[in-house]
Design a protein around this motif. Structure first.
Motif, PDB file in Angstrom:
ATOM      1  N   THR A 193       0.823  -1.203   0.000  1.00  0.00           N
ATOM      2  CA  THR A 193       0.000   0.000   0.000  1.00  0.00           C
ATOM      3  C   THR A 193       0.862   1.258   0.000  1.00  0.00           C
ATOM      4  O   THR A 193       0.581   2.214  -0.743  1.00  0.00           O
ATOM      5  N   LEU A 194       1.917   1.277   0.804  1.00  0.00           N
ATOM      6  CA  LEU A 194       2.796   2.446   0.843  1.00  0.00           C
ATOM      7  C   LEU A 194       3.530   2.644  -0.485  1.00  0.00           C
ATOM      8  O   LEU A 194       3.786   3.781  -0.889  1.00  0.00           O
ATOM      9  N   THR A 195       3.843   1.552  -1.158  1.00  0.00           N
ATOM     10  CA  THR A 195       4.466   1.668  -2.474  1.00  0.00           C
ATOM     11  C   THR A 195       3.511   2.319  -3.468  1.00  0.00           C
ATOM     12  O   THR A 195       3.906   3.203  -4.236  1.00  0.00           O
ATOM     13  N   ARG A 196       2.249   1.912  -3.430  1.00  0.00           N
ATOM     14  CA  ARG A 196       1.258   2.520  -4.317  1.00  0.00           C
ATOM     15  C   ARG A 196       1.034   3.989  -3.981  1.00  0.00           C
ATOM     16  O   ARG A 196       0.892   4.828  -4.881  1.00  0.00           O
ATOM     17  N   ILE A 197       0.992   4.325  -2.692  1.00  0.00           N
ATOM     18  CA  ILE A 197       0.793   5.722  -2.284  1.00  0.00           C
ATOM     19  C   ILE A 197       1.990   6.574  -2.709  1.00  0.00           C
ATOM     20  O   ILE A 197       1.817   7.700  -3.192  1.00  0.00           O
ATOM     21  N   ALA A 198       3.194   6.047  -2.535  1.00  0.00           N
ATOM     22  CA  ALA A 198       4.387   6.788  -2.945  1.00  0.00           C
ATOM     23  C   ALA A 198       4.401   7.016  -4.456  1.00  0.00           C
ATOM     24  O   ALA A 198       4.767   8.108  -4.927  1.00  0.00           O
ATOM     25  N   GLY A 199       3.999   6.029  -5.223  1.00  0.00           N
ATOM     26  CA  GLY A 199       3.913   6.201  -6.671  1.00  0.00           C
ATOM     27  C   GLY A 199       2.874   7.232  -7.059  1.00  0.00           C
ATOM     28  O   GLY A 199       3.092   8.051  -7.957  1.00  0.00           O
ATOM     29  N   SER A 200       1.746   7.228  -6.367  1.00  0.00           N
ATOM     30  CA  SER A 200       0.703   8.219  -6.652  1.00  0.00           C
ATOM     31  C   SER A 200       1.169   9.619  -6.302  1.00  0.00           C
ATOM     32  O   SER A 200       0.910  10.579  -7.050  1.00  0.00           O
ATOM     33  N   ALA A 201       1.858   9.756  -5.176  1.00  0.00           N
ATOM     34  CA  ALA A 201       2.388  11.067  -4.785  1.00  0.00           C
ATOM     35  C   ALA A 201       3.417  11.556  -5.804  1.00  0.00           C
ATOM     36  O   ALA A 201       3.454  12.743  -6.146  1.00  0.00           O
ATOM     37  N   GLY A 202       4.239  10.654  -6.303  1.00  0.00           N
ATOM     38  CA  GLY A 202       5.207  11.022  -7.326  1.00  0.00           C
ATOM     39  C   GLY A 202       4.537  11.465  -8.612  1.00  0.00           C
ATOM     40  O   GLY A 202       4.974  12.422  -9.260  1.00  0.00           O
ATOM     41  N   ALA A 203       3.465  10.777  -8.990  1.00  0.00           N
ATOM     42  CA  ALA A 203       2.739  11.165 -10.200  1.00  0.00           C
ATOM     43  C   ALA A 203       2.096  12.539 -10.031  1.00  0.00           C
ATOM     44  O   ALA A 203       2.120  13.362 -10.949  1.00  0.00           O
ATOM     45  N   ILE A 204       1.536  12.799  -8.862  1.00  0.00           N
ATOM     46  CA  ILE A 204       0.939  14.112  -8.604  1.00  0.00           C
ATOM     47  C   ILE A 204       2.005  15.196  -8.641  1.00  0.00           C
ATOM     48  O   ILE A 204       1.796  16.275  -9.211  1.00  0.00           O
ATOM     49  N   PHE A 205       3.162  14.920  -8.035  1.00  0.00           N
ATOM     50  CA  PHE A 205       4.256  15.877  -8.069  1.00  0.00           C
ATOM     51  C   PHE A 205       4.682  16.170  -9.510  1.00  0.00           C
ATOM     52  O   PHE A 205       4.924  17.320  -9.874  1.00  0.00           O
ATOM     53  N   GLY A 206       4.776  15.134 -10.332  1.00  0.00           N
ATOM     54  CA  GLY A 206       5.154  15.334 -11.732  1.00  0.00           C
ATOM     55  C   GLY A 206       4.129  16.146 -12.495  1.00  0.00           C
ATOM     56  O   GLY A 206       4.487  16.994 -13.319  1.00  0.00           O
ATOM     57  N   VAL A 207       2.845  15.928 -12.223  1.00  0.00           N
ATOM     58  CA  VAL A 207       1.795  16.701 -12.899  1.00  0.00           C
ATOM     59  C   VAL A 207       1.848  18.162 -12.469  1.00  0.00           C
ATOM     60  O   VAL A 207       1.703  19.074 -13.293  1.00  0.00           O
ATOM     61  N   VAL A 208       2.073  18.400 -11.176  1.00  0.00           N
ATOM     62  CA  VAL A 208       2.187  19.787 -10.698  1.00  0.00           C
ATOM     63  C   VAL A 208       3.396  20.462 -11.333  1.00  0.00           C
ATOM     64  O   VAL A 208       3.320  21.603 -11.784  1.00  0.00           O
ATOM     65  N   LEU A 209       4.514  19.762 -11.377  1.00  0.00           N
ATOM     66  CA  LEU A 209       5.712  20.307 -12.011  1.00  0.00           C
ATOM     67  C   LEU A 209       5.461  20.592 -13.483  1.00  0.00           C
ATOM     68  O   LEU A 209       5.861  21.641 -13.998  1.00  0.00           O
ATOM     69  N   LEU A 210       4.785  19.692 -14.139  1.00  0.00           N
ATOM     70  CA  LEU A 210       4.467  19.859 -15.552  1.00  0.00           C
ATOM     71  C   LEU A 210       3.555  21.062 -15.776  1.00  0.00           C
ATOM     72  O   LEU A 210       3.734  21.825 -16.725  1.00  0.00           O
ATOM     73  N   GLY A 211       2.582  21.250 -14.890  1.00  0.00           N
ATOM     74  CA  GLY A 211       1.648  22.351 -15.048  1.00  0.00           C
ATOM     75  C   GLY A 211       2.240  23.711 -14.745  1.00  0.00           C
ATOM     76  O   GLY A 211       1.824  24.726 -15.311  1.00  0.00           O
ATOM     77  N   ARG A 212       3.219  23.777 -13.862  1.00  0.00           N
ATOM     78  CA  ARG A 212       3.798  25.060 -13.464  1.00  0.00           C
ATOM     79  C   ARG A 212       5.044  25.426 -14.254  1.00  0.00           C
ATOM     80  O   ARG A 212       5.583  26.522 -14.089  1.00  0.00           O
ATOM     81  N   ALA A 213       5.529  24.523 -15.089  1.00  0.00           N
ATOM     82  CA  ALA A 213       6.782  24.757 -15.811  1.00  0.00           C
ATOM     83  C   ALA A 213       6.608  25.831 -16.883  1.00  0.00           C
ATOM     84  O   ALA A 213       5.595  25.879 -17.578  1.00  0.00           O
ATOM     85  N   GLN A 214       7.619  26.649 -16.986  1.00  0.00           N
ATOM     86  CA  GLN A 214       7.619  27.706 -17.992  1.00  0.00           C
ATOM     87  C   GLN A 214       8.460  27.333 -19.215  1.00  0.00           C
ATOM     88  O   GLN A 214       8.160  27.758 -20.325  1.00  0.00           O
ATOM     89  N   THR A 215       9.498  26.564 -18.991  1.00  0.00           N
ATOM     90  CA  THR A 215      10.408  26.209 -20.078  1.00  0.00           C
ATOM     91  C   THR A 215      10.327  24.710 -20.376  1.00  0.00           C
ATOM     92  O   THR A 215       9.656  23.952 -19.682  1.00  0.00           O
ATOM     93  N   LEU A 216      11.045  24.328 -21.393  1.00  0.00           N
ATOM     94  CA  LEU A 216      10.985  22.945 -21.859  1.00  0.00           C
ATOM     95  C   LEU A 216      11.644  21.960 -20.891  1.00  0.00           C
ATOM     96  O   LEU A 216      11.153  20.844 -20.717  1.00  0.00           O
TER      97      LEU A 216
END
Length: 73
Positions: free
Chosen positions: A16-39
């Motif tokens: 369960t913790l592995t799945r939660i950590a993966g989900s948190a990582g995916a959310i972090f990547g989406v936030v980073l992707l949405g806030r990024a200004q450059t390539l």
């Protein structure tokens, strides 16, 4: 000797913790992707999301396979 119930509970918690950590990582990547200004950060965000999704799909399955009870002979 270890109690079988506590071993099963600990393994379930690890899965369960592995799945939660993966989900948190995916959310972090989406936030980073949405806030990024450059390539550069956008590429990093996509890489984080893809690796997190792979982690969610592959790691718990391989852990469960490793911990599977062997068939009785």
């Amino acid at each position: 000797m270890t109690d079988p119930d506590s071993t099963a509970r600990n393994r379930w918690l690890a899965l369960t913790l592995t799945r939660i950590a993966g989900s948190a990582g995916a959310i972090f990547g989406v936030v980073l992707l949405g806030r990024a200004q450059t390539l550069g950060p956008k590429i990093l965000g996509v890489a984080i999301v893809l690796s997190a999704l792979a982690m969610i799909a592959i790691v718990p399955r391989s852990m469960a396979r490793r911990w599977r009870t062997p068939p009785e002979s």
